[in-house]
Design a protein around this motif. Sequence first.
Motif, PDB file in Angstrom:
ATOM      1  N   ALA A 125       0.835  -1.211   0.000  1.00 37.29           N
ATOM      2  CA  ALA A 125       0.000   0.000   0.000  1.00 37.29           C
ATOM      3  C   ALA A 125       0.864   1.254   0.000  1.00 37.29           C
ATOM      4  O   ALA A 125       0.580   2.228  -0.715  1.00 37.29           O
ATOM      5  N   VAL A 126       1.941   1.246   0.803  1.00 36.18           N
ATOM      6  CA  VAL A 126       2.835   2.403   0.874  1.00 36.18           C
ATOM      7  C   VAL A 126       3.535   2.604  -0.467  1.00 36.18           C
ATOM      8  O   VAL A 126       3.595   3.724  -0.997  1.00 36.18           O
ATOM      9  N   LEU A 127       4.073   1.514  -1.037  1.00 33.89           N
ATOM     10  CA  LEU A 127       4.779   1.603  -2.321  1.00 33.89           C
ATOM     11  C   LEU A 127       3.839   2.085  -3.424  1.00 33.89           C
ATOM     12  O   LEU A 127       4.189   2.986  -4.201  1.00 33.89           O
ATOM     13  N   PHE A 128       2.651   1.504  -3.492  1.00 34.29           N
ATOM     14  CA  PHE A 128       1.685   1.871  -4.527  1.00 34.29           C
ATOM     15  C   PHE A 128       1.269   3.331  -4.385  1.00 34.29           C
ATOM     16  O   PHE A 128       1.176   4.073  -5.369  1.00 34.29           O
ATOM     17  N   SER A 129       1.039   3.772  -3.149  1.00 32.57           N
ATOM     18  CA  SER A 129       0.610   5.155  -2.906  1.00 32.57           C
ATOM     19  C   SER A 129       1.679   6.151  -3.327  1.00 32.57           C
ATOM     20  O   SER A 129       1.382   7.154  -3.995  1.00 32.57           O
ATOM     21  N   TYR A 130       2.930   5.871  -2.948  1.00 35.54           N
ATOM     22  CA  TYR A 130       4.012   6.798  -3.308  1.00 35.54           C
ATOM     23  C   TYR A 130       4.300   6.769  -4.807  1.00 35.54           C
ATOM     24  O   TYR A 130       4.677   7.792  -5.394  1.00 35.54           O
ATOM     25  N   THR A 131       4.116   5.611  -5.437  1.00 38.13           N
ATOM     26  CA  THR A 131       4.319   5.531  -6.883  1.00 38.13           C
ATOM     27  C   THR A 131       3.278   6.364  -7.616  1.00 38.13           C
ATOM     28  O   THR A 131       3.603   7.134  -8.529  1.00 38.13           O
ATOM     29  N   ILE A 132       2.003   6.213  -7.226  1.00 37.81           N
ATOM     30  CA  ILE A 132       0.937   7.000  -7.858  1.00 37.81           C
ATOM     31  C   ILE A 132       1.106   8.489  -7.554  1.00 37.81           C
ATOM     32  O   ILE A 132       0.879   9.347  -8.416  1.00 37.81           O
ATOM     33  N   LEU A 133       1.538   8.795  -6.329  1.00 44.30           N
ATOM     34  CA  LEU A 133       1.797  10.198  -5.975  1.00 44.30           C
ATOM     35  C   LEU A 133       2.897  10.766  -6.858  1.00 44.30           C
ATOM     36  O   LEU A 133       2.824  11.923  -7.301  1.00 44.30           O
ATOM     37  N   LEU A 134       3.909   9.944  -7.160  1.00 43.19           N
ATOM     38  CA  LEU A 134       4.984  10.360  -8.065  1.00 43.19           C
ATOM     39  C   LEU A 134       4.440  10.625  -9.461  1.00 43.19           C
ATOM     40  O   LEU A 134       4.760  11.646 -10.083  1.00 43.19           O
ATOM     41  N   VAL A 135       3.602   9.714  -9.952  1.00 45.97           N
ATOM     42  CA  VAL A 135       3.027   9.864 -11.295  1.00 45.97           C
ATOM     43  C   VAL A 135       2.178  11.129 -11.376  1.00 45.97           C
ATOM     44  O   VAL A 135       2.302  11.924 -12.327  1.00 45.97           O
ATOM     45  N   ILE A 136       1.312  11.338 -10.371  1.00 50.03           N
ATOM     46  CA  ILE A 136       0.457  12.528 -10.359  1.00 50.03           C
ATOM     47  C   ILE A 136       1.302  13.802 -10.337  1.00 50.03           C
ATOM     48  O   ILE A 136       1.024  14.768 -11.055  1.00 50.03           O
ATOM     49  N   SER A 137       2.360  13.798  -9.540  1.00 53.27           N
ATOM     50  CA  SER A 137       3.236  14.971  -9.443  1.00 53.27           C
ATOM     51  C   SER A 137       3.921  15.253 -10.773  1.00 53.27           C
ATOM     52  O   SER A 137       4.023  16.412 -11.196  1.00 53.27           O
ATOM     53  N   LEU A 138       4.391  14.183 -11.446  1.00 47.71           N
ATOM     54  CA  LEU A 138       5.076  14.366 -12.730  1.00 47.71           C
ATOM     55  C   LEU A 138       4.110  14.861 -13.801  1.00 47.71           C
ATOM     56  O   LEU A 138       4.451  15.748 -14.604  1.00 47.71           O
ATOM     57  N   LEU A 139       2.907  14.290 -13.819  1.00 43.38           N
ATOM     58  CA  LEU A 139       1.918  14.738 -14.801  1.00 43.38           C
ATOM     59  C   LEU A 139       1.556  16.203 -14.589  1.00 43.38           C
ATOM     60  O   LEU A 139       1.419  16.971 -15.549  1.00 43.38           O
ATOM     61  N   PHE A 140       1.408  16.579 -13.319  1.00 44.23           N
ATOM     62  CA  PHE A 140       1.091  17.977 -13.000  1.00 44.23           C
ATOM     63  C   PHE A 140       2.252  18.885 -13.405  1.00 44.23           C
ATOM     64  O   PHE A 140       2.049  19.959 -13.984  1.00 44.23           O
ATOM     65  N   LEU A 141       3.492  18.446 -13.133  1.00 41.27           N
ATOM     66  CA  LEU A 141       4.679  19.235 -13.478  1.00 41.27           C
ATOM     67  C   LEU A 141       4.764  19.464 -14.984  1.00 41.27           C
ATOM     68  O   LEU A 141       4.967  20.599 -15.441  1.00 41.27           O
ATOM     69  N   PHE A 142       4.591  18.388 -15.756  1.00 42.74           N
ATOM     70  CA  PHE A 142       4.699  18.532 -17.208  1.00 42.74           C
ATOM     71  C   PHE A 142       3.523  19.306 -17.786  1.00 42.74           C
ATOM     72  O   PHE A 142       3.652  19.943 -18.842  1.00 42.74           O
ATOM     73  N   LYS A 143       2.373  19.247 -17.109  1.00 40.61           N
ATOM     74  CA  LYS A 143       1.230  20.067 -17.539  1.00 40.61           C
ATOM     75  C   LYS A 143       1.568  21.548 -17.406  1.00 40.61           C
ATOM     76  O   LYS A 143       1.289  22.353 -18.307  1.00 40.61           O
ATOM     77  N   VAL A 144       2.213  21.900 -16.300  1.00 41.70           N
ATOM     78  CA  VAL A 144       2.624  23.289 -16.077  1.00 41.70           C
ATOM     79  C   VAL A 144       3.708  23.690 -17.073  1.00 41.70           C
ATOM     80  O   VAL A 144       3.656  24.778 -17.684  1.00 41.70           O
ATOM     81  N   LEU A 145       4.720  22.820 -17.257  1.00 45.72           N
ATOM     82  CA  LEU A 145       5.820  23.126 -18.183  1.00 45.72           C
ATOM     83  C   LEU A 145       5.312  23.273 -19.610  1.00 45.72           C
ATOM     84  O   LEU A 145       5.808  24.117 -20.374  1.00 45.72           O
ATOM     85  N   ASP A 146       4.317  22.461 -19.969  1.00 42.91           N
ATOM     86  CA  ASP A 146       3.757  22.541 -21.317  1.00 42.91           C
ATOM     87  C   ASP A 146       3.073  23.886 -21.549  1.00 42.91           C
ATOM     88  O   ASP A 146       3.120  24.440 -22.659  1.00 42.91           O
ATOM     89  N   GLN A 147       2.451  24.422 -20.492  1.00 40.97           N
ATOM     90  CA  GLN A 147       1.810  25.740 -20.607  1.00 40.97           C
ATOM     91  C   GLN A 147       2.851  26.860 -20.637  1.00 40.97           C
ATOM     92  O   GLN A 147       2.674  27.860 -21.337  1.00 40.97           O
ATOM     93  N   LEU A 148       3.933  26.676 -19.886  1.00 34.97           N
ATOM     94  CA  LEU A 148       4.981  27.703 -19.833  1.00 34.97           C
ATOM     95  C   LEU A 148       5.817  27.712 -21.103  1.00 34.97           C
ATOM     96  O   LEU A 148       6.242  28.774 -21.582  1.00 34.97           O
ATOM     97  N   PHE A 149       6.102  26.517 -21.644  1.00 36.33           N
ATOM     98  CA  PHE A 149       6.951  26.401 -22.839  1.00 36.33           C
ATOM     99  C   PHE A 149       6.142  25.719 -23.947  1.00 36.33           C
ATOM    100  O   PHE A 149       6.459  24.602 -24.377  1.00 36.33           O
ATOM    101  N   LEU A 150       5.107  26.385 -24.399  1.00 39.30           N
ATOM    102  CA  LEU A 150       4.166  25.834 -25.371  1.00 39.30           C
ATOM    103  C   LEU A 150       4.881  25.487 -26.679  1.00 39.30           C
ATOM    104  O   LEU A 150       5.534  26.331 -27.298  1.00 39.30           O
ATOM    105  N   GLY A 151       4.785  24.212 -27.091  1.00 39.61           N
ATOM    106  CA  GLY A 151       5.385  23.779 -28.355  1.00 39.61           C
ATOM    107  C   GLY A 151       6.886  23.585 -28.315  1.00 39.61           C
ATOM    108  O   GLY A 151       7.517  23.403 -29.367  1.00 39.61           O
TER     109      GLY A 151
END
Length: 392
Positions: A125-151
Motif C-alpha cells: 500500500a505504501v509503495l503503490f501510494s508513493y508511486t501513484i503520488l509520483l506519477v500525479i506529481s510528474l503529470l502535473f509538473l509537465f502540464k505546467v511546463l507545457d503551458q509555460l513552454f508551449l510547443g
Amino acid sequence: MKNKNESYFIELPEEVIDLVEFKNHDEIELNIGDKGILLRTDASKKEHVPMKPVVIASVITLVTSFAVFFSFKQIPLTGYNSIATVVVIMGILTGMINFTYFFTKSKHSDIPMITSKIYWRNFPAVLFSYTILLVISLLFLFKVLDQLFLGASFDIYTSSIITTLMISVINYMMIYISRTLTPQSLIRSLIAIIIGGVTIAMITNKDQQWWTTNFSFLGTPDATNSWQFNLTLMLSALLMIALIDYLFVLLYSILGKTKGLIILKVLLIATAISLGGVGFFPYNFNEFSQQMHNRVAGYLVYLFIILIVSIRWLIPGLKKSFLLFSYAIGGSLILGVFLFLGIGYLSLTAFELITFILAFTWLLSLLKYLVDIVTYEGKRFKVKLSTIENNQ
C-alpha cells in the motif's frame, strides 16, 4: 546586560540520561529554528542518501534516452515519444526499484520509529501510494511546463540530459523517502494525495461547471477523467490503512492494548475502507454500483458520527482541547445538515463540500493527535538552565 564571565549549563533529568547514552565530552549539535532549539547528540548520524544508486539510475536513463530519441531530430517536451513519456516510465521503474531496495534495508535499521516498525503487509500500500503520488506529481509538473513552454522541443542531446537530470532527482527523493518514513511523512503524503487529487479533478472539470451539480459529480461518468477523483479516494484509503496499522503498533506499546484503542483502530480502518469504497463504486449507470456507492457513503457518515461522539472514551488521557475541537466539528456538521435539509439554505454542492472539509479536517487532526502521542509521549522533559561564574 549579560555578564561575559558567566557560562551556562543545562541540568538534564535522570530519565533523559537513561534514554540517551551520553559520554563525557560528547559533541552535541545545537540547531536554532522557528520551532525552538534542537539538540543532536551525534551529528554524524544524519540521514544521507547514497549516490551510487542515483548514478546507476541516471546512466541507465541516459542510455535509454539516446536509444528512444535516436531516430528523432527534435523531441517534444510533452506528448507521444516525448521527454515526459520517458521521465514518467523511467521514473516509475527506477524509483520503485530503489524505494523497495532501501525500504528493505531500512527494515533492519536500529533507528527507532522508522521503517523497521512498518509491517510487511503495509508495504504494498505504501509503495503503490508513493508511486501513484509520483506519477500525479510528474503529470502535473509537465502540464505546467507545457503551458509555460508551449510547443517546445529539443535535440537528442539536450533531451537526454534533461531526462537524466529529472530521473536523478526522482530517485534521490524516492530513496530519501524510503529511508525516512515516519508517521508524520505518511500523514503529509495522505494530505497531498487528498488535496492534490481533488484539486486536479476540480480543475479538469472547470469547463463543465461541476459546482452547479454536486461535489460527487467529479467521480461520475459525466465528469472528465473521473478516474482521478475515484483513484484519489482509493489511494487515500490504502495509505490510511497503512498509517493506522503502523500507528497502533506504536500506540499499544506506549498506552497499552486497551479495549478503547482496539475499538478506535477498528473504527478507523472501517472508515478508510468506506472512503475507498466511495471511489471503488462510482455513481455510474450500473445500478449495483449506484447502490453500493450510496451505501458505503452512508457508512462513512455514520462512522464519523460514532468516532466523534465516542472519542472521549476511546483514547486514554484525551486532552480537553481536542475533545472540545471534536465537539465543535460535530456541532458544525449538525448545523450544516440543518442548513441543507432543514431550511434549504445550502445547495447540495456547498453542503457536500463543507461536510467533506469538516470531516477530513477532523480525521487528519485525529491522526496527527495520535502521531504526537507516538512521537512525544514520554519524550518531553523540562530542563533547568543555570549559570556558572567563570573565575579569572
